[in-house]
Design an enzyme around this catalytic site. Structure first.
Site, PDB file in Angstrom:
ATOM      1  N   HIS A 309       0.616   1.540   9.606  1.00  0.00           N
ATOM      2  CA  HIS A 309      -0.711   1.634   7.506  1.00  0.00           C
ATOM      3  C   HIS A 309      -1.266   1.945   8.371  1.00  0.00           C
ATOM      4  CE1 HIS A 309      -3.454   1.411   4.087  1.00  0.00           C
ATOM      5  NE2 HIS A 309      -2.130   1.202   3.644  1.00  0.00           N
ATOM      6  N   ASP A 366       5.903   0.794  -0.088  1.00  0.00           N
ATOM      7  CA  ASP A 366       6.208   1.540   0.070  1.00  0.00           C
ATOM      8  C   ASP A 366       7.243   1.148   0.343  1.00  0.00           C
ATOM      9  OD1 ASP A 366       3.849   3.744   0.381  1.00  0.00           O
ATOM     10  OD2 ASP A 366       4.725   3.480  -1.266  1.00  0.00           O
TER      11      ASP A 366
HETATM   12  C1  SDX Z   1       0.391   4.536   1.421  1.00  0.00           C
HETATM   13  O1  SDX Z   1      -4.052   4.746   2.993  1.00  0.00           O
HETATM   14  C2  SDX Z   1      -4.004   4.013   2.204  1.00  0.00           C
HETATM   15  O2  SDX Z   1      -4.676   3.198   1.707  1.00  0.00           O
HETATM   16  C3  SDX Z   1      -2.308   4.730   1.542  1.00  0.00           C
HETATM   17  C4  SDX Z   1      -1.554   3.228   0.893  1.00  0.00           C
HETATM   18  C5  SDX Z   1      -2.607   3.609  -0.734  1.00  0.00           C
HETATM   19  O3  SDX Z   1      -2.109   2.828  -1.066  1.00  0.00           O
HETATM   20  O4  SDX Z   1      -2.982   5.203  -0.908  1.00  0.00           O
HETATM   21  O5  SDX Z   1      -1.578   2.661   1.242  1.00  0.00           O
HETATM   22  C6  SDX Z   1      -0.065   4.087   0.754  1.00  0.00           C
HETATM   23  O6  SDX Z   1       0.789   5.744   1.975  1.00  0.00           O
HETATM   24  C7  SDX Z   1       1.794   3.870   3.072  1.00  0.00           C
HETATM   25  C8  SDX Z   1       1.783   4.360   3.968  1.00  0.00           C
HETATM   26  C9  SDX Z   1       2.963   5.018   3.900  1.00  0.00           C
HETATM   27  N1  SDX Z   1       3.352   5.735   4.312  1.00  0.00           N
HETATM   28  C10 SDX Z   1       4.243   5.231   5.835  1.00  0.00           C
HETATM   29  O7  SDX Z   1       5.204   4.360   5.012  1.00  0.00           O
HETATM   30  C11 SDX Z   1       4.667   6.260   6.883  1.00  0.00           C
HETATM   31  C12 SDX Z   1       5.653   5.786   7.966  1.00  0.00           C
HETATM   32  N2  SDX Z   1       4.064   4.918   8.088  1.00  0.00           N
HETATM   33  C13 SDX Z   1       3.334   5.388   9.728  1.00  0.00           C
HETATM   34  O8  SDX Z   1       4.129   7.310   9.100  1.00  0.00           O
HETATM   35  C14 SDX Z   1       1.693   5.290   9.716  1.00  0.00           C
HETATM   36  O9  SDX Z   1       2.763   3.998   9.842  1.00  0.00           O
HETATM   37  C15 SDX Z   1       0.688   5.440   8.744  1.00  0.00           C
HETATM   38  C16 SDX Z   1       1.216   6.938   8.693  1.00  0.00           C
HETATM   39  C17 SDX Z   1       0.992   4.800   7.604  1.00  0.00           C
HETATM   40  C18 SDX Z   1      -0.139   4.972   9.722  1.00  0.00           C
HETATM   41  O10 SDX Z   1       0.162   5.598  10.818  1.00  0.00           O
HETATM   42  P1  SDX Z   1      -1.068   5.304  11.722  1.00  0.00           P
HETATM   43  O11 SDX Z   1      -2.671   4.340  11.463  1.00  0.00           O
HETATM   44  O12 SDX Z   1      -2.379   6.731  12.454  1.00  0.00           O
HETATM   45  O13 SDX Z   1      -0.289   4.656  13.495  1.00  0.00           O
HETATM   46  P2  SDX Z   1      -0.305   5.297  14.264  1.00  0.00           P
HETATM   47  O14 SDX Z   1       0.124   6.858  13.655  1.00  0.00           O
HETATM   48  O15 SDX Z   1      -1.847   5.590  15.078  1.00  0.00           O
HETATM   49  O16 SDX Z   1       0.466   3.852  14.990  1.00  0.00           O
HETATM   50  C19 SDX Z   1       0.108   4.097  16.181  1.00  0.00           C
HETATM   51  C20 SDX Z   1       1.675   3.398  16.443  1.00  0.00           C
HETATM   52  C21 SDX Z   1       1.450   4.283  17.282  1.00  0.00           C
HETATM   53  O17 SDX Z   1       2.888   4.374  18.144  1.00  0.00           O
HETATM   54  P3  SDX Z   1       1.936   4.511  19.761  1.00  0.00           P
HETATM   55  O18 SDX Z   1       1.680   6.115  20.588  1.00  0.00           O
HETATM   56  O19 SDX Z   1       0.643   3.272  20.085  1.00  0.00           O
HETATM   57  O20 SDX Z   1       2.555   3.885  20.948  1.00  0.00           O
HETATM   58  O21 SDX Z   1       2.539   2.807  16.090  1.00  0.00           O
HETATM   59  C22 SDX Z   1       3.650   3.625  15.372  1.00  0.00           C
HETATM   60  C23 SDX Z   1       2.923   5.201  16.100  1.00  0.00           C
HETATM   61  O22 SDX Z   1       3.956   5.842  16.473  1.00  0.00           O
HETATM   62  N3  SDX Z   1       3.461   3.102  14.075  1.00  0.00           N
HETATM   63  C24 SDX Z   1       5.759   3.546  13.960  1.00  0.00           C
HETATM   64  C25 SDX Z   1       5.029   3.190  12.664  1.00  0.00           C
HETATM   65  N4  SDX Z   1       3.896   3.932  12.511  1.00  0.00           N
HETATM   66  C26 SDX Z   1       3.041   3.672  13.115  1.00  0.00           C
HETATM   67  N5  SDX Z   1       6.640   3.374  14.684  1.00  0.00           N
HETATM   68  C27 SDX Z   1       7.328   3.580  14.047  1.00  0.00           C
HETATM   69  N6  SDX Z   1       7.846   2.949  12.733  1.00  0.00           N
HETATM   70  C28 SDX Z   1       6.168   3.530  11.992  1.00  0.00           C
HETATM   71  N7  SDX Z   1       6.703   3.501  10.436  1.00  0.00           N
END
Ligand code: SDX
Length: 428
Positions: A309, A366
């Protein structure tokens, strides 16, 4: 002034030539007010993704991602999920306080007056293929409502603004249910104002004209909880989309249609559907290690949907509540869902895995909501439509709040990295 002096000046508490004021809210991090940064220093602040940017002041929802705290107008989400209901929470988000019995009665009546759709709006559905994704239909139908109400909304009139907000909250269940009934060729059901908000939505979704619909109180309560949890979440992508569209003075129905479009993305509200696809793709508990390896592989686009998140760097407080409801509903219905077993094992393994611990990746709202919605009989492609129905309460509350925000249209700047000036070549 050196850059170090400049930065120190920016962060100084006192307003002097170079300094910028530091603002303090009720809760959460302080903010450097950089509104005059460009005018006074010719500098822009660069923050793609808005990781360090407060786009507005808001009094609606507070999230502390490090502590896993979520408050709606100061009330903890856990208490509201346990003791409130969606309509009361919608009133709270819109008006700032819980309704008195008289206010609640009036609000219920207003929702009951506005939950029908104009018959010509129902005609729009026939323009879509039966297999159209419900979110595509909802974007189109909600946007089309602007054509029906545009000339009856005086945005300067608080009464008109309040009625537009109630129309949206009231009509979303009818619109969402009609997406489902249209997709299976079943006659759409009209609202029954003898039922509460959630039971009404369930009967419009799953009722058939030839039979009386019996509301299962366990499922109705589970839906209330799901909608309370999804009602708002401060400046998430879809709410920020609504606020940005609203800042131009656009029609509120068009603004909410923009929010629905943004919510549809798998990184946002589309994640609940994506979690089920992911769990089905994993297939068995034995395949979890392979899925974990793929999630960590930078060359593999596979992500653990429902994990991570932008704000929560600890547990999403909503995830625990949804998990408990999922277990309760599955037990009540006598369903042993193998996907729930995979999800719980996956969570257990991920929470002990260095990659996820280091990156503070926890299950979000989710991760379990799809399992709960599937157990309740919602088809996969309706999950985000249910999320949109609930988040409409938050979207309209932010839309109403923005009407009092005098900063004018939102117009971000950019760091230009394109070609410098060049001239069109003379004709040869
Ligand atoms: C909602 O904003 C809100 O409030 C949203 C929400 C609401 O109520 O409105 O809470 C609802 O949208 C919840 C989120 C639902 N989405 C998902 O579950 C999709 C899977 N999650 C990822 O897409 C991701 O975690 C995000 C988009 C939710 C957050 O992304 P960030 O904060 O931009 O995190 P990041 O991309 O900077 O990741 C940091 C690291 C990265 O690795 P490094 O480059 O540091 O090595 O964590 C990794 C990312 O690759 N990473 C994941 C991951 N999420 C982040 N690796 C594997 N699986 C994941 N799900």
């Amino acid at each position: 002034m050196t850059s170090k002096q400049f930065i120190n000046a920016i962060l100084s508490e006192q307003q002097s030539d170079g300094s910028l004021p530091v603002l303090e809210g009720t809760l959460g991090p302080r903010a450097v007010d950089i509104q005059t940064l460009y005018a006074r220093h010719g500098l822009l602040a660069f923050d793609p993704g808005f990781r360090s940017t407060a786009a507005c002041k808001s009094a609606i929802t507070f999230v502390d991602g490090d502590q896993g705290v979520l408050l709606y107008r100061g009330y903890p989400i856990e208490e509201l999920a346990e003791r409130s209901n969606f309509v009361e929470v919608a009133y709270l988000l819109m008006h700032g306080d819980l309704p008195s019995p008289a206010q609640r009665k009036e609000f219920d009546q207003a929702i009951g007056v506005h939950n029908l759709l104009h018959e010509q709006v129902l005609a729009f559905y026939r323009g879509f293929r039966r297999d159209a994704h419900p979110m595509a239909v909802m974007v189109g139908v909600v946007g089309a409502l602007s054509a029906f109400y545009h000339d009856v909304i005086d945005m300067r009139n608080p009464g008109d603004r309040g009625k537009a907000a109630i129309r949206l909250i009231a009509k979303m269940p009818t619109i969402a249910a009609a997406c489902f009934t249209y997709s299976i060729g079943r006659p759409n059901r009209y609202p029954d104002n003898g039922l509460d908000f959630s039971s009404n939505f369930l009967q419009m979704m799953f009722g058939v004209p030839s039979e009386p619909y019996r509301v299962d109180p366990v499922l109705a309560r589970a839906l209330e909880v799901i909608m309370i949890l999804h009602a708002d979440h401060e400046q998430n992508a879809s709410t920020s989309t609504v606020r940005l569209a609203a800042s131009s003075g656009a029609n509120p129905f068009a603004c909410i249609a923009a929010g629905i479009a943004s919510l549809w993305g798998p990184a946002h509200g589309g994640a609940n559907e994506a979690v089920l696809h992911m769990l089905a793709e994993i297939g068995t508990v034995e395949n979890i290690p392979k899925a974990m390896a793929r999630a960590k592989d930078k060359n593999d686009p596979f992500r653990l949907m429902g994990f991570g998140h932008r704000v929560y760097k600890s547990f999403d407080p909503r995830a625990r509540v949804v998990q408990a409801q999922a277990k309760k509903v599955l037990s009540h219905l006598g369903i042993d869902d193998p996907l729930l077993n995979i999800a719980m094992r996956l969570e257990e393994i991920a929470l002990k895995d260095e990659y996820f611990i280091e990156r503070k990746l926890y299950p979000n709202v989710d991760f379990y909501s799809g399992i709960l919605l599937r157990a309740m009989g919602f088809p996969l492609n309706m999950f985000t439509a249910v999320f949109a129905l609930a988040r409409t309460a938050g979207w309209v509350s932010h839309w109403l709040e923005l009407q009092h925000d005098a900063h004018g249209i939102d117009r971000p700047r950019q760091l230009y990295v394109g070609p410098a000036l060049r001239h069109y070549p003379p004709r040869s």
